[in-house]
Design a protein around this motif. Sequence first.
Motif, PDB file in Angstrom:
ATOM      1  N   ASN A   4     -19.248  47.091  10.582  1.00 29.60           N
ATOM      2  CA  ASN A   4     -18.394  46.270  11.445  1.00 29.60           C
ATOM      3  C   ASN A   4     -16.987  46.839  11.640  1.00 29.60           C
ATOM      4  OD1 ASN A   4     -17.248  45.716   9.048  1.00 29.60           O
ATOM      5  ND2 ASN A   4     -17.561  43.494   9.146  1.00 29.60           N
ATOM      6  N   HIS A   5     -16.688  47.943  10.973  1.00 26.76           N
ATOM      7  CA  HIS A   5     -15.422  48.599  11.305  1.00 26.76           C
ATOM      8  C   HIS A   5     -15.538  50.107  11.084  1.00 26.76           C
ATOM      9  CE1 HIS A   5     -14.865  48.239   6.915  1.00 26.76           C
ATOM     10  NE2 HIS A   5     -14.227  49.386   7.069  1.00 26.76           N
ATOM     11  N   SER A   6     -14.622  50.832  11.732  1.00 28.64           N
ATOM     12  CA  SER A   6     -14.580  52.277  11.530  1.00 28.64           C
ATOM     13  C   SER A   6     -13.144  52.739  11.735  1.00 28.64           C
ATOM     14  CB  SER A   6     -15.517  52.982  12.512  1.00 28.64           C
ATOM     15  OG  SER A   6     -15.127  52.678  13.829  1.00 28.64           O
ATOM     16  N   LEU A   7     -12.888  53.964  11.327  1.00 31.45           N
ATOM     17  CA  LEU A   7     -11.568  54.555  11.503  1.00 31.45           C
ATOM     18  C   LEU A   7     -11.712  55.770  12.396  1.00 31.45           C
ATOM     19  CD1 LEU A   7     -10.031  54.677   7.910  1.00 31.45           C
ATOM     20  CD2 LEU A   7      -9.239  53.285   9.823  1.00 31.45           C
ATOM     21  N   LEU A   8     -10.836  55.841  13.366  1.00 30.55           N
ATOM     22  CA  LEU A   8     -10.857  56.978  14.278  1.00 30.55           C
ATOM     23  C   LEU A   8      -9.570  57.782  14.094  1.00 30.55           C
ATOM     24  CD1 LEU A   8     -11.947  58.541  16.794  1.00 30.55           C
ATOM     25  CD2 LEU A   8     -10.671  56.906  18.184  1.00 30.55           C
ATOM     26  N   LEU A   9      -9.754  59.062  13.907  1.00 31.46           N
ATOM     27  CA  LEU A   9      -8.618  59.966  13.777  1.00 31.46           C
ATOM     28  C   LEU A   9      -8.565  60.775  15.062  1.00 31.46           C
ATOM     29  CD1 LEU A   9      -6.812  60.793  11.334  1.00 31.46           C
ATOM     30  CD2 LEU A   9      -8.487  62.572  10.910  1.00 31.46           C
ATOM     31  N   HIS A  57     -15.593  46.156  15.064  1.00 29.97           N
ATOM     32  CA  HIS A  57     -16.643  45.872  16.040  1.00 29.97           C
ATOM     33  C   HIS A  57     -17.160  44.471  15.770  1.00 29.97           C
ATOM     34  CE1 HIS A  57     -16.698  50.201  16.861  1.00 29.97           C
ATOM     35  NE2 HIS A  57     -16.540  50.317  15.559  1.00 29.97           N
ATOM     36  N   ARG A  58     -16.871  43.556  16.685  1.00 30.69           N
ATOM     37  CA  ARG A  58     -17.329  42.177  16.497  1.00 30.69           C
ATOM     38  C   ARG A  58     -18.814  42.071  16.862  1.00 30.69           C
ATOM     39  NH1 ARG A  58     -13.613  39.069  15.072  1.00 30.69           N
ATOM     40  NH2 ARG A  58     -11.427  39.352  15.585  1.00 30.69           N
ATOM     41  N   PRO A  59     -19.509  41.134  16.230  1.00 30.50           N
ATOM     42  CA  PRO A  59     -20.909  40.931  16.633  1.00 30.50           C
ATOM     43  C   PRO A  59     -20.970  40.573  18.121  1.00 30.50           C
ATOM     44  CG  PRO A  59     -20.294  39.524  14.776  1.00 30.50           C
ATOM     45  CD  PRO A  59     -19.043  40.215  15.219  1.00 30.50           C
ATOM     46  N   ILE A  60     -21.970  41.050  18.816  1.00 29.01           N
ATOM     47  CA  ILE A  60     -22.055  40.826  20.264  1.00 29.01           C
ATOM     48  C   ILE A  60     -22.658  39.437  20.522  1.00 29.01           C
ATOM     49  CG2 ILE A  60     -22.920  41.773  22.440  1.00 29.01           C
ATOM     50  CD1 ILE A  60     -23.575  44.354  20.798  1.00 29.01           C
ATOM     51  N   PRO A  61     -21.876  38.553  21.196  1.00 31.89           N
ATOM     52  CA  PRO A  61     -22.448  37.227  21.496  1.00 31.89           C
ATOM     53  C   PRO A  61     -23.660  37.362  22.420  1.00 31.89           C
ATOM     54  CG  PRO A  61     -20.139  37.392  22.202  1.00 31.89           C
ATOM     55  CD  PRO A  61     -20.544  38.741  21.724  1.00 31.89           C
ATOM     56  N   ARG A  62     -24.541  36.372  22.339  1.00 32.63           N
ATOM     57  CA  ARG A  62     -25.797  36.462  23.085  1.00 32.63           C
ATOM     58  C   ARG A  62     -25.557  36.613  24.598  1.00 32.63           C
ATOM     59  NH1 ARG A  62     -30.012  32.007  21.641  1.00 32.63           N
ATOM     60  NH2 ARG A  62     -29.650  32.887  19.616  1.00 32.63           N
ATOM     61  N   TRP A  63     -24.533  35.840  25.132  1.00 33.60           N
ATOM     62  CA  TRP A  63     -24.298  35.906  26.582  1.00 33.60           C
ATOM     63  C   TRP A  63     -23.913  37.318  27.022  1.00 33.60           C
ATOM     64  CZ3 TRP A  63     -19.513  37.368  28.450  1.00 33.60           C
ATOM     65  CH2 TRP A  63     -18.437  37.281  27.561  1.00 33.60           C
ATOM     66  N   GLN A  64     -23.194  38.067  26.124  1.00 34.98           N
ATOM     67  CA  GLN A  64     -22.823  39.445  26.477  1.00 34.98           C
ATOM     68  C   GLN A  64     -24.065  40.328  26.502  1.00 34.98           C
ATOM     69  OE1 GLN A  64     -19.819  41.431  24.181  1.00 34.98           O
ATOM     70  NE2 GLN A  64     -18.184  40.188  25.021  1.00 34.98           N
ATOM     71  N   ARG A  65     -24.952  40.063  25.546  1.00 35.75           N
ATOM     72  CA  ARG A  65     -26.187  40.857  25.504  1.00 35.75           C
ATOM     73  C   ARG A  65     -27.014  40.612  26.761  1.00 35.75           C
ATOM     74  NH1 ARG A  65     -28.655  39.381  20.108  1.00 35.75           N
ATOM     75  NH2 ARG A  65     -26.687  38.435  19.547  1.00 35.75           N
ATOM     76  N   TRP A  66     -27.049  39.321  27.196  1.00 34.19           N
ATOM     77  CA  TRP A  66     -27.806  39.001  28.407  1.00 34.19           C
ATOM     78  C   TRP A  66     -27.249  39.756  29.610  1.00 34.19           C
ATOM     79  CZ3 TRP A  66     -27.686  33.009  27.588  1.00 34.19           C
ATOM     80  CH2 TRP A  66     -28.730  32.650  26.708  1.00 34.19           C
ATOM     81  N   LEU A  67     -25.900  39.766  29.682  1.00 29.06           N
ATOM     82  CA  LEU A  67     -25.277  40.413  30.852  1.00 29.06           C
ATOM     83  C   LEU A  67     -25.182  41.929  30.684  1.00 29.06           C
ATOM     84  CD1 LEU A  67     -22.392  37.877  31.507  1.00 29.06           C
ATOM     85  CD2 LEU A  67     -24.495  38.169  32.806  1.00 29.06           C
ATOM     86  N   ASN A  68     -25.678  42.404  29.542  1.00 24.67           N
ATOM     87  CA  ASN A  68     -25.662  43.838  29.275  1.00 24.67           C
ATOM     88  C   ASN A  68     -24.247  44.421  29.221  1.00 24.67           C
ATOM     89  OD1 ASN A  68     -27.445  45.650  28.481  1.00 24.67           O
ATOM     90  ND2 ASN A  68     -28.270  46.148  30.512  1.00 24.67           N
ATOM     91  N   LEU A  69     -23.275  43.635  28.732  1.00 28.27           N
ATOM     92  CA  LEU A  69     -21.898  44.110  28.672  1.00 28.27           C
ATOM     93  C   LEU A  69     -21.690  44.909  27.379  1.00 28.27           C
ATOM     94  CD1 LEU A  69     -19.962  40.904  29.784  1.00 28.27           C
ATOM     95  CD2 LEU A  69     -20.452  42.949  31.127  1.00 28.27           C
ATOM     96  N   THR A  70     -20.976  46.028  27.506  1.00 27.82           N
ATOM     97  CA  THR A  70     -20.702  46.825  26.311  1.00 27.82           C
ATOM     98  C   THR A  70     -19.531  46.182  25.573  1.00 27.82           C
ATOM     99  OG1 THR A  70     -21.211  48.694  27.695  1.00 27.82           O
ATOM    100  CG2 THR A  70     -20.254  49.202  25.535  1.00 27.82           C
ATOM    101  N   PRO A  71     -19.692  45.878  24.282  1.00 26.52           N
ATOM    102  CA  PRO A  71     -18.576  45.241  23.575  1.00 26.52           C
ATOM    103  C   PRO A  71     -17.418  46.216  23.389  1.00 26.52           C
ATOM    104  CG  PRO A  71     -20.356  45.800  22.064  1.00 26.52           C
ATOM    105  CD  PRO A  71     -20.833  46.159  23.427  1.00 26.52           C
ATOM    106  N   VAL A  72     -16.204  45.693  23.541  1.00 22.00           N
ATOM    107  CA  VAL A  72     -15.020  46.542  23.352  1.00 22.00           C
ATOM    108  C   VAL A  72     -14.482  46.279  21.943  1.00 22.00           C
ATOM    109  CG1 VAL A  72     -12.697  47.044  24.229  1.00 22.00           C
ATOM    110  CG2 VAL A  72     -14.507  46.303  25.788  1.00 22.00           C
ATOM    111  N   PRO A  73     -14.373  47.313  21.108  1.00 20.68           N
ATOM    112  CA  PRO A  73     -13.879  47.050  19.757  1.00 20.68           C
ATOM    113  C   PRO A  73     -12.392  46.705  19.766  1.00 20.68           C
ATOM    114  CG  PRO A  73     -14.242  49.410  20.090  1.00 20.68           C
ATOM    115  CD  PRO A  73     -14.679  48.734  21.337  1.00 20.68           C
ATOM    116  N   GLU A  74     -11.971  45.928  18.788  1.00 24.33           N
ATOM    117  CA  GLU A  74     -10.542  45.653  18.587  1.00 24.33           C
ATOM    118  C   GLU A  74      -9.949  46.906  17.976  1.00 24.33           C
ATOM    119  OE1 GLU A  74     -10.579  41.526  16.636  1.00 24.33           O
ATOM    120  OE2 GLU A  74      -9.057  42.744  15.592  1.00 24.33           O
TER     121      GLU A  74
END
Length: 201
Positions: A4-9, A57-74
């Motif tokens: 649910n999280h990562s570090l980017l350098l 990376h937040r869990p993807i809500p079902r409605w986003q999955r239905w609409l096929n939206l790519t989740p944007v990480p915080e």
Amino acid sequence: MFPNHSLLLREMTVEDIPQVMNIDRQSFDVPWSETSYRYEIRNTSYSYMVVLEYRRHRPIPRWQRWLNLTPVPERRIVGYGGMWFIQGEAHISTIAVHPRARGRGWGEVLLAAMVQRGVSLGATEVGLEVRVTNATAQNLYRKWGFQIADVKKGYYRNNGEDAYDMRLAVIRPAVQALAESRWNALTVDHNLVDQYTHNQP
Ligand SMILES: CC(C)(COP(=O)(O)OP(=O)(O)OC[C@H]1O[C@@H](n2cnc3c(N)ncnc32)[C@H](O)[C@@H]1OP(=O)(O)O)[C@@H](O)C(=O)NCCC(=O)NCCS
């Protein structure tokens, strides 16, 4: 399954400057100006600025999955550093971690990354200056094998404090090998995505 999280350098960009300056102001008595950051990012061929970005990376809500939206990480920048590569020396110009994010190993990640970048550019030595009263940073540098090579009297203009000139001889194969194996361990431990240490400008 993603963690649910990562570090980017990654390389610092001008868009990062406000977040970086916020950390800088909370970390140093004499912060860099916006002009300095812009110059380092855009106008110099020898400057390798880096940021460490925390991504949740937040869990993807079902409605986003239905609409096929790519989740944007915080995303937020939790630390940054600067390195100059001049005549075979990698010189660490700055390094800081947000006060609320300290003590999690992220300062070490930034230092290790700049050492690795220096090695990949062909540095024989990594050098830096640190206030004689800054025991925390000195501990970090010692942990990485840096040694005091000199004392620069009255180096800091705001209060006349002395600086230690600390150095790590990365030309020595044993030092380089140790740095590399510690770097590899850090990338695993911190689930790090590295777009900095071998990035070609
Ligand atoms: C120096 C700095 C970057 C360290 O970042 P950090 O993320 O807190 O450090 P880490 O958690 O990666 O710790 C790495 C090592 O630093 C040293 N260290 C970190 N915090 C410390 C503390 N509170 N006291 C003593 N040593 C400490 C330890 O050697 C530590 O290794 P360990 O955890 O195995 O003991 C951070 O304190 C900072 O931003 N300081 C203000 C800016 C600054 O002084 N920069 C250096 C300019 S030369």
